[in-house]
Design a protein around this motif. Structure first.
Motif, PDB file in Angstrom:
ATOM      1  N   ARG A   9       0.797  -1.214   0.000  1.00 17.96           N
ATOM      2  CA  ARG A   9       0.000   0.000   0.000  1.00 17.96           C
ATOM      3  C   ARG A   9       0.834   1.272   0.000  1.00 17.96           C
ATOM      4  O   ARG A   9       0.295   2.362  -0.042  1.00 17.96           O
ATOM      5  N   VAL A  12      -0.111   3.401  -2.899  1.00 19.88           N
ATOM      6  CA  VAL A  12      -1.514   3.742  -3.072  1.00 19.88           C
ATOM      7  C   VAL A  12      -1.787   5.169  -2.644  1.00 19.88           C
ATOM      8  O   VAL A  12      -1.165   5.694  -1.749  1.00 19.88           O
ATOM      9  N   ASP A 280      -4.669   3.213 -10.412  1.00 20.60           N
ATOM     10  CA  ASP A 280      -3.706   4.079  -9.747  1.00 20.60           C
ATOM     11  C   ASP A 280      -2.362   4.118 -10.471  1.00 20.60           C
ATOM     12  O   ASP A 280      -1.334   3.669  -9.955  1.00 20.60           O
ATOM     13  N   LEU A 306      -7.146  -5.014  -6.824  1.00 20.13           N
ATOM     14  CA  LEU A 306      -8.063  -4.511  -5.801  1.00 20.13           C
ATOM     15  C   LEU A 306      -7.510  -4.710  -4.393  1.00 20.13           C
ATOM     16  O   LEU A 306      -7.740  -3.887  -3.499  1.00 20.13           O
ATOM     17  N   ASN A 309      -5.418  -1.876  -3.448  1.00 21.34           N
ATOM     18  CA  ASN A 309      -6.025  -0.597  -3.829  1.00 21.34           C
ATOM     19  C   ASN A 309      -5.399  -0.008  -5.090  1.00 21.34           C
ATOM     20  O   ASN A 309      -5.424   1.207  -5.302  1.00 21.34           O
ATOM     21  N   GLY A 312      -9.982   0.405  -8.279  1.00 20.47           N
ATOM     22  CA  GLY A 312     -11.136   0.583  -7.400  1.00 20.47           C
ATOM     23  C   GLY A 312     -12.234   1.358  -8.091  1.00 20.47           C
ATOM     24  O   GLY A 312     -12.234   1.512  -9.318  1.00 20.47           O
ATOM     25  N   LYS A 334     -16.831  -6.156  -4.242  1.00 21.21           N
ATOM     26  CA  LYS A 334     -15.442  -6.000  -3.803  1.00 21.21           C
ATOM     27  C   LYS A 334     -15.018  -7.168  -2.921  1.00 21.21           C
ATOM     28  O   LYS A 334     -13.923  -7.727  -3.088  1.00 21.21           O
ATOM     29  N   ASP A 338     -12.150  -9.901  -3.753  1.00 20.92           N
ATOM     30  CA  ASP A 338     -11.044  -9.989  -2.803  1.00 20.92           C
ATOM     31  C   ASP A 338     -10.875 -11.405  -2.253  1.00 20.92           C
ATOM     32  O   ASP A 338      -9.748 -11.889  -2.086  1.00 20.92           O
TER      33      ASP A 338
END
Length: 347
Positions: A9, A12, A280, A306, A309, A312, A334, A338
């Motif tokens: 992350r 992110v 992203d 996902l 992140n 999304g 989601k 996941d």
């Protein structure tokens, strides 16, 4: 054998940055000695360039974050109309010679050029967005676009009143097929009665599929005439035309890559941008820059999905939460993606 890893992350959050969206040509860079060997990040844009309010602007946000955080020199270079792989090779090689590190090609079109140039500059870390290129000093920054598109499909199926929704792809290539496949599956899994109209603007990028708002607008108008009341575009700059047409007809548009509800250039239409399928790209650009700055350069396939992140769905438009069952359906989807109970198709 290439190393395959998933980014944590740390990469992110760049997509939420305010994007500077000025469509200008040429090269933008910091001043400094031409023979400097400690320059920082450089990016070479894809078709459409800076100011597309989407894919390229997301990459620029990552560059801006890295520049602000590390205080080093940066450069960002626009594509030229009708350019060849040789032109792209020259661009990447020039940046490497100037000492920029990393050097990132934004878009799969840089694949052949990256493959040719990277081995010649083993001390430079290269990155490529949306393509896999083998090389010890190359990081392939790829995304699970189909997952974000699935969520967009769920939202579309919940928002439609006509039971007809649309998909507009910029160019008929495997990357955009992933967007379409995920979107269609999300729609059908949510409400099998909903029909999806699909259209690609061009067969090749050179024909303007990613850079022609007028083409996007015409395609959207055609789908609206067929009663589509939610339109999702994966078409770069051309997507602005889709959004404009949707707003004019007072139907929903779904943005792509960046949170297009927040884009200043799209402000006149934002009330009709229900949500955006986020990718992203900025986070990927920043993550590679950070890894080089930390002397731990990433290489191999770096997957943004996902779980980290990396993709999304935005919830910025207040109307998103007002549509009955939409938010709950998306959250459930989601969870399913996941935990693996939902397998999203890529074609």
């Amino acid at each position: 054998m290439r190393r395959i890893s998933k980014l944590t992350r740390v990469a992110v959050g760049v997509a939420s940055l305010g994007l500077v969206a000025t469509a200008c040509g040429g090269t933008s860079g910091e001043s400094g000695d031409s023979d400097s060997k400690d320059r920082g990040l450089a990016i070479a844009y894809d078709v459409g360039g800076k100011g597309d309010q989407s894919f390229n602007d997301a990459a620029y946000a990552g560059l801006t974050k890295a520049k602000d955080e590390y205080g080093y020199k940066t450069a960002d270079i626009e594509p030229t109309e009708g350019e060849t792989d040789a032109d792209k090779e020259q661009r990447l090689a020039s940046l490497a010679k100037q000492g920029y590190n990393p050097v990132i090609g934004v878009g799969f079109a840089y694949g052949p050029a990256m493959k040719a140039v990277a081995p010649k500059y083993p001390d430079t870390t290269f990155g490529i967005v949306d393509s896999v290129v083998e090389g010890k000093n190359v990081a392939s920054l790829v995304f699970a676009e189909e997952q974000a598109s699935y969520l967009a499909g769920v939202a579309a199926a919940k928002a439609t009143k006509s039971d007809i929704v649309g998909f507009v792809g910029g160019v008929d290539v495997p990357l955009i097929h992933k967007f379409e496949a995920g979107y269609k599956q999300g729609v059908q899994d949510t409400n099998p009665k909903v029909k999806v109209l699909s259209q690609y603007l061009t067969q090749t990028a050179e024909e303007g599929g990613f850079s022609s708002p007028d083409k996007g607008k015409a395609a959207a108008e055609g789908q609206i005439e067929k009663k589509a009341d939610v339109l999702y575009a994966a078409a770069g700059l051309s997507g602005q035309g889709v959004i404009e047409a949707a707003a004019k007809a007072k139907v929903w548009a779904i943005g792509v890559d960046s949170d297009q509800y927040k884009q200043a250039a799209l402000a006149p239409y934002k009330n009709y941008i229900l949500t955006s399928a986020l990718k992203d790209v900025g986070g990927a650009v920043y993550a590679l820059a950070k890894s080089v700055h930390d002397d731990k350069p990433l290489s191999g396939v770096q997957t943004f999905d996902l779980k980290v992140n990396g993709v999304g769905l935005s919830e910025t438009n207040p109307e998103y939460a007002k549509i009955p069952g939409l938010k709950d359906a998306v959250n459930k989807a989601k969870e399913g993606i996941d935990n693996g109970s939902i397998k999203v198709k890529t074609e």
